[in-house]
Design a protein around this motif. Structure first.
Motif, PDB file in Angstrom:
ATOM      1  N   ALA A  47      -1.509   7.350  12.438  1.00 40.82           N
ATOM      2  CA  ALA A  47      -1.660   7.639  11.008  1.00 40.82           C
ATOM      3  C   ALA A  47      -1.937   9.124  10.786  1.00 40.82           C
ATOM      4  O   ALA A  47      -1.411   9.732   9.854  1.00 40.82           O
ATOM      5  CB  ALA A  47      -2.790   6.786  10.430  1.00 40.82           C
ATOM      6  N   ILE A  48      -2.757   9.712  11.653  1.00 50.30           N
ATOM      7  CA  ILE A  48      -3.035  11.154  11.487  1.00 50.30           C
ATOM      8  C   ILE A  48      -1.771  11.964  11.740  1.00 50.30           C
ATOM      9  O   ILE A  48      -1.456  12.909  11.010  1.00 50.30           O
ATOM     10  CB  ILE A  48      -4.176  11.589  12.435  1.00 50.30           C
ATOM     11  N   LEU A  49      -1.018  11.560  12.753  1.00 51.38           N
ATOM     12  CA  LEU A  49       0.228  12.274  13.043  1.00 51.38           C
ATOM     13  C   LEU A  49       1.146  12.201  11.812  1.00 51.38           C
ATOM     14  O   LEU A  49       1.720  13.208  11.386  1.00 51.38           O
ATOM     15  CB  LEU A  49       0.923  11.649  14.260  1.00 51.38           C
ATOM     16  N   TYR A 105      -3.721  16.157  -1.257  1.00 51.65           N
ATOM     17  CA  TYR A 105      -2.814  15.039  -1.502  1.00 51.65           C
ATOM     18  C   TYR A 105      -3.430  13.707  -1.088  1.00 51.65           C
ATOM     19  O   TYR A 105      -3.278  12.714  -1.760  1.00 51.65           O
ATOM     20  CB  TYR A 105      -1.518  15.284  -0.722  1.00 51.65           C
ATOM     21  N   TRP A 106      -4.111  13.717   0.063  1.00 51.24           N
ATOM     22  CA  TRP A 106      -4.638  12.434   0.574  1.00 51.24           C
ATOM     23  C   TRP A 106      -6.157  12.365   0.517  1.00 51.24           C
ATOM     24  O   TRP A 106      -6.739  11.399   0.962  1.00 51.24           O
ATOM     25  CB  TRP A 106      -4.190  12.215   2.017  1.00 51.24           C
ATOM     26  N   ASP A 107      -6.778  13.435   0.034  1.00 49.15           N
ATOM     27  CA  ASP A 107      -8.232  13.474  -0.031  1.00 49.15           C
ATOM     28  C   ASP A 107      -8.816  13.179   1.350  1.00 49.15           C
ATOM     29  O   ASP A 107      -9.714  12.369   1.529  1.00 49.15           O
ATOM     30  CB  ASP A 107      -8.729  12.424  -1.043  1.00 49.15           C
ATOM     31  N   TRP A 108      -8.262  13.822   2.365  1.00 51.57           N
ATOM     32  CA  TRP A 108      -8.752  13.599   3.727  1.00 51.57           C
ATOM     33  C   TRP A 108      -8.965  14.946   4.406  1.00 51.57           C
ATOM     34  O   TRP A 108      -8.121  15.831   4.325  1.00 51.57           O
ATOM     35  CB  TRP A 108      -7.753  12.759   4.529  1.00 51.57           C
ATOM     36  N   GLU A 109     -10.113  15.099   5.051  1.00 53.41           N
ATOM     37  CA  GLU A 109     -10.417  16.364   5.720  1.00 53.41           C
ATOM     38  C   GLU A 109      -9.762  16.383   7.091  1.00 53.41           C
ATOM     39  O   GLU A 109     -10.198  15.681   7.995  1.00 53.41           O
ATOM     40  CB  GLU A 109     -11.944  16.512   5.906  1.00 53.41           C
ATOM     41  N   LEU A 110      -8.746  17.194   7.251  1.00 50.39           N
ATOM     42  CA  LEU A 110      -8.101  17.330   8.560  1.00 50.39           C
ATOM     43  C   LEU A 110      -8.921  18.355   9.320  1.00 50.39           C
ATOM     44  O   LEU A 110      -8.994  19.513   8.931  1.00 50.39           O
ATOM     45  CB  LEU A 110      -6.658  17.808   8.381  1.00 50.39           C
ATOM     46  N   ASP A 111      -9.523  17.897  10.405  1.00 49.60           N
ATOM     47  CA  ASP A 111     -10.518  18.764  11.027  1.00 49.60           C
ATOM     48  C   ASP A 111      -9.911  19.588  12.154  1.00 49.60           C
ATOM     49  O   ASP A 111     -10.353  19.485  13.292  1.00 49.60           O
ATOM     50  CB  ASP A 111     -11.654  17.878  11.554  1.00 49.60           C
ATOM     51  N   CYS A 112      -8.843  20.324  11.882  1.00 50.83           N
ATOM     52  CA  CYS A 112      -8.324  21.173  12.945  1.00 50.83           C
ATOM     53  C   CYS A 112      -7.594  22.368  12.339  1.00 50.83           C
ATOM     54  O   CYS A 112      -6.956  22.238  11.297  1.00 50.83           O
ATOM     55  CB  CYS A 112      -7.406  20.390  13.894  1.00 50.83           C
ATOM     56  N   ASP A 113      -7.705  23.516  12.995  1.00 53.94           N
ATOM     57  CA  ASP A 113      -7.097  24.709  12.400  1.00 53.94           C
ATOM     58  C   ASP A 113      -5.960  25.236  13.262  1.00 53.94           C
ATOM     59  O   ASP A 113      -5.456  26.325  13.030  1.00 53.94           O
ATOM     60  CB  ASP A 113      -8.155  25.795  12.197  1.00 53.94           C
ATOM     61  N   SER A 114      -5.568  24.478  14.296  1.00 52.10           N
ATOM     62  CA  SER A 114      -4.433  24.914  15.106  1.00 52.10           C
ATOM     63  C   SER A 114      -3.924  23.684  15.853  1.00 52.10           C
ATOM     64  O   SER A 114      -4.610  22.670  15.914  1.00 52.10           O
ATOM     65  CB  SER A 114      -4.871  25.965  16.125  1.00 52.10           C
ATOM     66  N   ILE A 115      -2.761  23.816  16.433  1.00 48.68           N
ATOM     67  CA  ILE A 115      -2.197  22.675  17.156  1.00 48.68           C
ATOM     68  C   ILE A 115      -3.107  22.296  18.321  1.00 48.68           C
ATOM     69  O   ILE A 115      -3.270  21.120  18.642  1.00 48.68           O
ATOM     70  CB  ILE A 115      -0.755  22.970  17.644  1.00 48.68           C
ATOM     71  N   ASP A 116      -3.754  23.294  18.938  1.00 54.17           N
ATOM     72  CA  ASP A 116      -4.599  22.978  20.096  1.00 54.17           C
ATOM     73  C   ASP A 116      -5.747  22.062  19.722  1.00 54.17           C
ATOM     74  O   ASP A 116      -6.044  21.106  20.431  1.00 54.17           O
ATOM     75  CB  ASP A 116      -5.145  24.269  20.729  1.00 54.17           C
ATOM     76  N   THR A 117      -6.396  22.373  18.574  1.00 53.17           N
ATOM     77  CA  THR A 117      -7.518  21.509  18.197  1.00 53.17           C
ATOM     78  C   THR A 117      -6.989  20.124  17.808  1.00 53.17           C
ATOM     79  O   THR A 117      -7.627  19.119  18.075  1.00 53.17           O
ATOM     80  CB  THR A 117      -8.341  22.110  17.044  1.00 53.17           C
ATOM     81  N   ILE A 177       0.859  -1.196   0.000  1.00 48.71           N
ATOM     82  CA  ILE A 177       0.000   0.000   0.000  1.00 48.71           C
ATOM     83  C   ILE A 177       0.888   1.237   0.000  1.00 48.71           C
ATOM     84  O   ILE A 177       1.749   1.387   0.864  1.00 48.71           O
ATOM     85  CB  ILE A 177      -0.902   0.009   1.252  1.00 48.71           C
ATOM     86  N   ASN A 178       0.688   2.120  -0.979  1.00 49.81           N
ATOM     87  CA  ASN A 178       1.500   3.338  -1.011  1.00 49.81           C
ATOM     88  C   ASN A 178       1.001   4.331   0.024  1.00 49.81           C
ATOM     89  O   ASN A 178      -0.182   4.332   0.389  1.00 49.81           O
ATOM     90  CB  ASN A 178       1.402   4.009  -2.380  1.00 49.81           C
ATOM     91  N   VAL A 179       1.887   5.224   0.457  1.00 50.39           N
ATOM     92  CA  VAL A 179       1.483   6.182   1.493  1.00 50.39           C
ATOM     93  C   VAL A 179       0.430   7.156   0.965  1.00 50.39           C
ATOM     94  O   VAL A 179      -0.322   7.738   1.734  1.00 50.39           O
ATOM     95  CB  VAL A 179       2.718   6.932   2.047  1.00 50.39           C
ATOM     96  N   ARG A 180       0.321   7.291  -0.356  1.00 50.02           N
ATOM     97  CA  ARG A 180      -0.729   8.205  -0.843  1.00 50.02           C
ATOM     98  C   ARG A 180      -2.131   7.674  -0.539  1.00 50.02           C
ATOM     99  O   ARG A 180      -3.106   8.396  -0.672  1.00 50.02           O
ATOM    100  CB  ARG A 180      -0.556   8.509  -2.334  1.00 50.02           C
ATOM    101  N   TYR A 181      -2.224   6.403  -0.095  1.00 50.60           N
ATOM    102  CA  TYR A 181      -3.535   5.865   0.323  1.00 50.60           C
ATOM    103  C   TYR A 181      -3.802   6.126   1.801  1.00 50.60           C
ATOM    104  O   TYR A 181      -4.791   5.642   2.336  1.00 50.60           O
ATOM    105  CB  TYR A 181      -3.600   4.356   0.066  1.00 50.60           C
ATOM    106  N   LEU A 182      -2.900   6.852   2.454  1.00 50.13           N
ATOM    107  CA  LEU A 182      -3.029   7.025   3.904  1.00 50.13           C
ATOM    108  C   LEU A 182      -4.388   7.617   4.292  1.00 50.13           C
ATOM    109  O   LEU A 182      -4.987   7.213   5.280  1.00 50.13           O
ATOM    110  CB  LEU A 182      -1.887   7.927   4.410  1.00 50.13           C
ATOM    111  N   LYS A 186      -9.530   6.808   7.068  1.00 48.91           N
ATOM    112  CA  LYS A 186     -10.994   6.765   7.076  1.00 48.91           C
ATOM    113  C   LYS A 186     -11.482   5.434   7.636  1.00 48.91           C
ATOM    114  O   LYS A 186     -12.404   5.386   8.440  1.00 48.91           O
ATOM    115  CB  LYS A 186     -11.551   6.957   5.663  1.00 48.91           C
ATOM    116  N   MET A 187     -10.839   4.342   7.198  1.00 47.31           N
ATOM    117  CA  MET A 187     -11.290   3.030   7.677  1.00 47.31           C
ATOM    118  C   MET A 187     -10.953   2.839   9.155  1.00 47.31           C
ATOM    119  O   MET A 187     -11.742   2.270   9.905  1.00 47.31           O
ATOM    120  CB  MET A 187     -10.670   1.910   6.844  1.00 47.31           C
ATOM    121  N   LEU A 188      -9.781   3.322   9.561  1.00 47.06           N
ATOM    122  CA  LEU A 188      -9.394   3.166  10.970  1.00 47.06           C
ATOM    123  C   LEU A 188     -10.312   3.982  11.870  1.00 47.06           C
ATOM    124  O   LEU A 188     -10.598   3.594  13.006  1.00 47.06           O
ATOM    125  CB  LEU A 188      -7.950   3.631  11.185  1.00 47.06           C
ATOM    126  N   GLY A 189     -10.771   5.125  11.367  1.00 45.23           N
ATOM    127  CA  GLY A 189     -11.601   6.021  12.173  1.00 45.23           C
ATOM    128  C   GLY A 189     -12.895   5.370  12.626  1.00 45.23           C
ATOM    129  O   GLY A 189     -13.497   5.777  13.616  1.00 45.23           O
TER     130      GLY A 189
END
Length: 1455
Positions: free
Chosen positions: A916-918, A1033-1045, A891-896, A901-904
């Motif tokens: 994986a998110i990190l 790049y990964w077609d994934w919505e990162l749901d945070c706008d700062s390190i705190d979130t 599995i290439n990392v571009r599928y991360l 999504k599946m792990l979530g």
């Protein structure tokens, strides 16, 4: 070899070694030899000779460590007397010119003090591996005395195959003789030749005395001597390891255990201080950074001199030269005395010069000494004392702490290092020579010639292969080191371009015979494919191609030495140079392939022949394309792959970036319909570049999957046929010796063999899932029946069966199983020759195949990856181990994004989801950081990097540290920098302009952007860019706008993010505690950025024979034959030492396996000694906080507990837990295991309160990750009950033990011994609880205690019972399978082999099918059923009690 006699005697009694085996290192031809003295850093010599038990032979070093050049210091190899002919690789390999050039001080490389193992006779399993004549490799040992002026006779054990050279090395490292470098060795007044093997020397016999004779110095010898002295003095200083030079690296094991574990006395439980540091107890939120490098303060050792440097009076003027002056030195001693020293041919003396007058006459007294150390000891008492201390500490260290690592390991955090005056370091940095002595005198190294010549070495016999692999590894290691240096010099502006007039991005460089180019799309070469984004990834894909072609190793096909280096935001590709390519235009030299993406295409018969051989292994389909004149041209690779015949007549291939077929899930193609399931998942995703390829591991998994279905279908058809047959019992029993059927078998056989080969390459050991094995079993039975009737079946029907099966699985050929891929099938601008429908050359069929492989990745491999990790048997700990695991599934990392999504959706995979998110955040940030760095002036690097880290990791103030004057200065420099320099008031006037997409995801920012754009980045703008990047790049919505979130939503630790990011992009930060919550001043200042490092990617040469031994050994272990397994793996380690030298990751995994086996075989002391080496090796080669280092620490703690070092085992566990939390936080299944271990040991020490805290935490994690019915959970409840009962809290203990009982009862049934144990435990607890209650009631009722109640016994657990429990939770089973089980397994396996041999007689089409079915189904079924558990426990994959629902029968638990 050069073993001291004492060490020798200590184990001569133990091993069944004959004289021949005594030096059993797998030695190869006498060139390239090794030299090592003794065990563990010479400890045994001086102190306790028999400190290790009888098995010392294997402990200390299965083999020649420091295998000659391989472990010798990088960079200083091929010294030899005359420039060798290109073919003379051995001399190049062999040798140091006259013996004393090594830089021993820096890392004593040459003596890896490790003893030879005595392999008592070759293990019988060799027969399986291959018939290897190990005796050819063994040589005889002889003992000689060495007398040197001013010291006692030395008695040394040597091997007859060593070179005289080795004795030199040995003496330069020995404490009593290390101050000499310029000497010769004489026997009976005859000087010995340095390059002679000992066995060729006349009159050299047992007990001869060799004399050390001091020789006159030459200029070169004097310089070597001074360098050697300086190396001895700075030997203990970790500065080189922090600065990432000379392949030094850190290890802290002996700091943590406060000295060598093996010297420790057993501790009494009551004398142990076991309070864990604050940051180890459960509930720690942000772990501190300082403990990562313990004992930084006193690492250095005493200072011997203030200054030792070459004098400014050098070189000697003419008149003095004629008086024999060679060079002048300047020394300032600790007593503040200043001396000017002259070197002459007799040695060193003090002259009368001062800082301002030159007077070279000898001072009175002049103290003429042959050795500079003697001279300095004369003039400075404090030097003498300090030097002795340094020597003591140097020789105390473990051998593995001193050998150089094969590749440089960089540290991401470093303490402040004081910068001292060091003329030699300065000279190294600025000499126009490439570091003196780094090459054959008078010429730079011809890397291409060396790399190719080593590949051409013969490889028929084992010694030849070892020599060849060692030479390849050696040259490759040097090439990587040189390429890294060159790439840094290129980016630092230290190398002149070969096209200096062009734009800086278009420049190319040559340095030290290596060609460097930058990762930009310079001539619109990649315009169609994605511009700079494609140019950036192309080198990495090219490196992949080089790796697989190298692994296939086709004779006559050559690839370039290739290294890809990322440094300061730039990607540099370093390649060896094809002879003659610089003199001609590329167009003239290419004889195969295309330089314009398929418009003009050439072919060449020799290339077709070579590439066809490689293509068989790599599953590449030969195909034809049309050239510009519409003629079909046949190719066996992608169109981009170019063949160039060099001036040396070798056939080179380069530009291998499209070796494997494209990944259609990431290409928007007109004519491709992808399946509905994939469309629903959001495919195809348009990627930044059009170079996405599928991985080799994926193609193998895909073909394997198809093969299983092919067999299954064939079996079903056969069954139907046989049903018919039986009804019409045919009379004629002809044996169908049919050509067709035979050719069929051949092809299948070859296919399968090729398959196996590749399996081996990628070590992807795939276990079949249970459903697979069941059907496999059914198939096997079907085929068994078929086999008996096979004689009667006729060829037409057999062929029919195969044909149907082929059609069903989509094979390329109609009548045989054939899966190969055409890498060009979707490349734009290439015109293919389409074959007829249904044949191999049918384009439609090839396209379908490539699409199906891409679909297989998403629908089969990603779920398989997640399913495999549901068991948490060896869970990834950080982004790197996650990436490796993904890659092993193809599995290439571009599928991360899709994996996340599946792990979530799976709460039990929470930790993996977080890792994986990190990893995704780190990779997205890396893309942004690289463009950010490319636009930063060198003047502001530290300010820019610290500003970037502030934006990434904090929400506090982030004032970019560029003062307003500098901004104004820039304005003055001409209009270039005026952009964005609006009102900038002092430091605080922070700009709130959002730096939108200013250098955002467009992969390179517009050239107009000013050099101080970086000041405009804010935390908000950076996190917006990260979100955009994650989506794009990964077609994934990162749901945070700062390190705190990010912290609150995903539970990411900032310190883990800092670590992961620094390692990913090569930043070194200052080792101190960072306050990320700081509201007043920025967390990172520009002094916190200590250094930037290159991130280097290269291929890793392999040791094939060692790998075969290793896998055979693993197979033996899986069959329960631990002894044989142990011998095979020891032999593998031996071969690895021969090829890679002492230090290498693979040696580490062998050591861990050997330690595990020793432990299983009941030899805990041996296990401890071997595992100690595994830990040091992992720290040195992988890094002090690498996931595998953590694993090694946990194993070591178990073995040290078993050896009675209770306090030590706790310290080791605390270290492992701290590193775990630092890397990925507390919420991880491995932490549960570590906590259970800690709790058990604390419990054994009577620290019940502490013990309870750890076990509660472990229980919480086990419930979360294994569910409430798992064995892990039962054990955790049981451990809690034990601890609570010891604290007298019987009620809670009862409740917990009830939980244990109910789990055992539901999972194992009432009759099971565990369930019975638990019931017994409940009975005892109830009894105690009732007693206690009665006492209480008694006290309440009468106010005093009536005397007839027995006192309550709380017995602290015995160490033995604790050890049993520790073994249980660490998945170590002392094999207690009953004898008859073992016999059963053995006979099954034998039956299986017999079945196979019977088949050989039936020569027809079904033969191959049956064989495959047997192999796939039956054997694995056995292994998996009967012994998979121990195999896993032994093979070092860490099994914890949950995976052992099945194994519980073989465990012993003491409650």
């Amino acid at each position: 070899m050069a073993l001291e006699t004492e060490a020798k005697n200590s184990n001569s009694n133990s091993s069944d070694a004959t004289a021949a085996a005594a030096a059993a290192t797998t030695k190869t031809s006498g060139k390239a030899k090794e030299n090592n003295n003794t065990v563990g850093g010479k400890k045994n010599l001086n102190s306790q000779p028999n400190q290790q038990n009888s098995n010392q032979n294997l402990v200390n070093g299965n083999g020649t460590v420091a295998d000659g050049p391989a472990a010798k210091k990088k960079g200083k190899k091929n010294r030899n007397k005359s420039p060798p002919e290109p073919t003379a690789v051995e001399p190049v390999e062999a040798a140091l010119s006259n013996g004393h050039v090594e830089k021993p001080g820096e890392n004593e490389s040459s003596d890896a003090n490790v003893e030879k193992p005595e392999v008592g006779g070759a293990p019988d399993a060799e027969a399986d591996a291959e018939d290897i004549d190990l005796d050819a490799l063994h040589d005889v040992g002889i003992t000689v005395n060495i007398s040197s002026p001013g010291s006692d006779l030395l008695c040394v054990q040597l091997s007859s195959m060593e070179l005289v050279q080795e004795i030199h090395q040995l003496l330069m490292d020995r404490e009593e003789t290390c101050h000499r470098t310029c000497f010769s060795l004489q026997l009976d007044n005859v000087t010995l030749d340095n390059f002679a093997e000992l066995k060729t020397i006349e009159h050299l016999e047992q007990g001869s005395t060799i004399k050390v004779v001091e020789e006159p110095y030459t200029m070169r010898e004097a310089r070597i001597h001074v360098r050697h002295v300086r190396d001895l003095l700075k030997n203990l200083d970790p500065a080189d390891a922090y600065n990432g030079i000379d392949c030094t690296s850190l290890t802290y094991l002996n700091t943590i255990t406060q000295g060598d574990l093996l010297d420790k006395k057993k501790t009494r439980p009551d004398s142990v201080d076991c309070t864990p540091p604050e940051y180890v107890t459960p509930g720690v939120y942000e772990p501190p950074l300082l403990p990562l490098h313990p004992n930084v303060k006193n690492a250095k050792g005493p200072q011997a001199l203030k200054v030792l440097t070459t004098s400014a009076w050098n070189p000697p003027p003419g008149p003095r030269k004629l008086h024999g002056d060679l060079m002048y030195l300047y020394v300032v001693t600790m007593e503040e005395k200043r001396f000017h020293i002259s070197a002459c041919s007799k040695g060193f003396y003090i002259n009368q010069s001062t800082d301002d007058t030159f007077n070279p006459k000898p001072d009175n007294p002049s103290h003429l000494s042959h050795s500079l150390i003697d001279l300095l000891s004369h003039i400075s008492p404090s030097f003498r004392r300090a030097f002795q201390t340094i020597q003591k500490r140097r020789t105390m260290r473990h051998a593995f702490e001193r050998v150089a690592t094969p590749y440089q390991v960089y540290q991401w955090a470093s303490p402040t290092l004081e910068h001292t005056v060091d003329a030699i370091r300065a000279e190294d940095a600025f000499s126009s020579k490439l570091g003196y002595e780094e090459h054959i005198p008078g010429q730079t190294r011809d890397w291409n010639e060396e790399l190719q010549t080593t590949r051409e070495l013969p490889r028929k016999t084992l010694p030849e292969r070892l020599l060849r692999e060692r030479a390849i590894f050696k040259v490759h290691g040097d090439f990587v080191t040189a390429a890294t240096r060159g790439a840094m010099a290129v980016i630092d502006g230290n190398v002149l371009a070969i096209n200096p007039g062009e734009d800086s991005k278009m420049q190319m460089f040559i340095w030290n015979n290596i060609f460097f180019s930058l990762g930009f799309d310079v001539r619109d070469h990649y315009k169609e494919l994605g511009g700079d984004a494609a140019a950036f990834v192309a080198p990495r894909y090219d490196l992949h191609g080089v790796r697989v072609y190298n692994a296939v190793d086709v004779e006559g096909l050559y690839t370039l030495g290739t290294v890809v280096i990322d440094y300061r935001g730039f990607r540099v590709t370093a390649q060896s140079i094809i002879p003659g390519i610089l003199e001609r235009e590329q167009e003239q030299s290419v004889v195969y392939g295309s330089i314009d993406f398929g418009k003009t295409v050439l072919s060449h018969p020799k290339y077709l022949d070579l590439l066809r051989q490689a293509g068989k292994h790599l599953k590449i389909l030969p195909h034809a394309v049309l050239n510009e004149r519409d003629e079909p041209v046949e190719l066996c690779s992608s169109v981009e792959c170019k063949g160039i015949i060099g001036n040396d007549g070798r056939h080179y291939i380069l530009d291998l970036l499209r070796t494997f077929p494209p990944d259609v899930n990431f290409l928007k193609l007109q004519d491709v319909q992808i399946s509905k399931e994939l469309v629903d998942m959001g495919f195809p995703i348009e990627h930044r570049h059009k170079l996405c390829c599928l991985r080799q591991e994926l193609l193998e998994a895909f073909i394997e999957d198809r093969y299983v279905s092919f067999i299954r279908i064939a079996a079903v058809h056969l069954q139907q046929l046989n049903a018919k047959k039986q009804t019409e019992k045919a009379e004629e029993k002809q044996v169908p010796a049919l050509e067709e059927a035979e050719s069929e078998t051949k092809v299948n056989g070859a296919e399968k063999a090729a398959d196996k080969e590749e399996k081996r390459e990628d070590k992807a050991e795939k276990q079949p899932t249970t459903s697979d094995t069941k059907t496999a079993e059914a198939m096997v039975n079907a085929i068994r029946e078929a086999q008996s009737n096979v004689a009667t079946s006729n060829e037409v029907q057999a062929a029919e069966v195969v044909k149907r099966a082929c059609a069903a699985v989509g094979s390329l050929k109609e009548k045989e199983f054939d899966f190969r891929f055409n890498p060009d099938v979707f490349s734009p601008g290439i015109r293919h020759v389409d074959g007829e429908e249904g044949t191999c050359s049918s384009l439609a069929k090839q396209k379908v195949l490539v699409q199906e492989a891409a679909e297989f990745l998403v629908l089969k491999q990603i779920p398989a990856f997640i399913k495999e990790h549901l068991a948490h048997s060896s869970p990834p700990i950080d982004g790197q181990s996650l990436t490796e695991s993904l890659h092993s599934h193809g599995i290439n990392v571009r599928y991360l994004g899709k994996v996340i999504k599946m792990l979530g959706q799976m709460p039990r995979m929470d930790y993996l989801y977080r890792i994986a998110i990190l990893e995704l955040i780190v990779r997205a940030t890396k893309h942004i950081y690289y463009t950010y760095m490319q636009n930063t002036e060198p003047l502001h690097l530290s300010a820019a990097i610290s500003h970037f880290l502030n934006c990434l990791l904090t929400n506090g103030p982030v004032n970019p540290a560029v003062s307003s004057e500098e901004a104004h200065k820039k304005r003055g420099n001409g209009g270039k920098h005026n952009k964005h320099k609006s009102s900038k008031g002092g430091k605080g006037g922070q700009q709130q302009q959002s730096a939108g997409n200013q250098n955002g995801s467009s992969s390179s920012s517009s050239n107009g952007s000013s050099a101080s754009d970086w000041t405009l980045v804010t935390p908000r703008s950076l996190w917006q860019q990260i979100r955009r990047e994650a989506k794009a790049y990964w077609d994934w919505e990162l749901d945070c706008d700062s390190i705190d979130t990010a912290v609150s939503k995903y539970g990411i630790l900032r310190i883990s993010l800092l670590r992961a990011f620094c390692l990913k992009v090569g930043i070194q930060v200052l080792l101190r505690e960072y306050n990320f919550e700081s509201r007043h001043k920025p967390t990172f200042g520009d002094d916190d950025i200590v250094n930037v490092f290159p991130v280097v990617k290269h291929i890793s040469p392999r040791a094939t024979d060692a790998y075969n031994f290793y896998t055979t050994g693993q197979a033996k272990i899986q069959q329960g034959m631990f002894k044989e397994g142990y011998e095979l793996i020891s032999e593998a380690l031996n071969l690895l030492n021969n090829v890679f030298g002492a230090m290498h990751q693979e040696n580490g995994s062998c050591l861990r396996m050997l330690a595990r086996l020793s432990y299983l075989l009941g030899d805990a002391q041996d296990a401890l000694a071997i595992q100690q080496r595994a830990v040091i090796m992992s720290e040195r080669v992988n890094g002090i906080d690498h996931p595998s280092t953590i694993l090694e620490y946990t194993h070591l703690s178990l073995y040290s507990f078993a050896n009675g070092h209770v306090g030590m085992s706790l310290k080791l566990l605390y270290r492992a837990r701290y590193l775990m939390v630092l890397i990925c936080g507390e919420d991880h299944p491995e932490v549960a295991l570590i906590d259970s271990n800690i709790s058990l040991i604390l419990h054994a020490l009577g620290e019940y309160e502490l013990s309870l805290r750890f076990i509660e935490h472990a229980l919480k994690l086990n419930l979360k990750y294994f569910g409430n019915k798992a064995m892990h959970v039962a054990v955790s409840y049981h451990l809690m009950a034990r601890t609570q009962s010891c604290m007298g809290d019987f009620r809670s203990a009862l409740n917990n033990e009830k939980e244990t009982y109910s789990i055992y009862k539901s999972q194992l049934g009432e009759k099971h011994e565990k369930t019975r144990d638990s019931a017994e435990c409940l009975r005892l607890l109830t009894q105690q609880a009732v007693l206690l209650q009665r006492k209480m009631n008694d006290i309440y009722s009468s106010g005093k205690l009536t005397s007839d109640l027995p006192p309550i016994h709380i017995t602290p657990p015995s160490m033995g019972s604790v050890l049993d429990m520790l073994n249980t939770i660490n998945g170590i089973l002392f094999v207690q399978i009953s004898q008859k089980d073992i016999v059963k397994v053995r006979s099954e396996i034998e039956k299986h082999f017999k079945a196979n041999s019977a088949e050989n007689e039936v020569n027809d089409a079904i033969k191959s099918i049956v064989a495959a079915a047997n192999n796939n189904g039956e054997a694995e079924e056995k292994a998996s059923k009967d012994i998979k558990e121990q195999a896993a426990a032994a093979s070092g994959t860490q099994l914890t009690n949950g995976d052992k629902a099945t194994t519980t029968t073989t465990e012993t638990t003491s409650s």
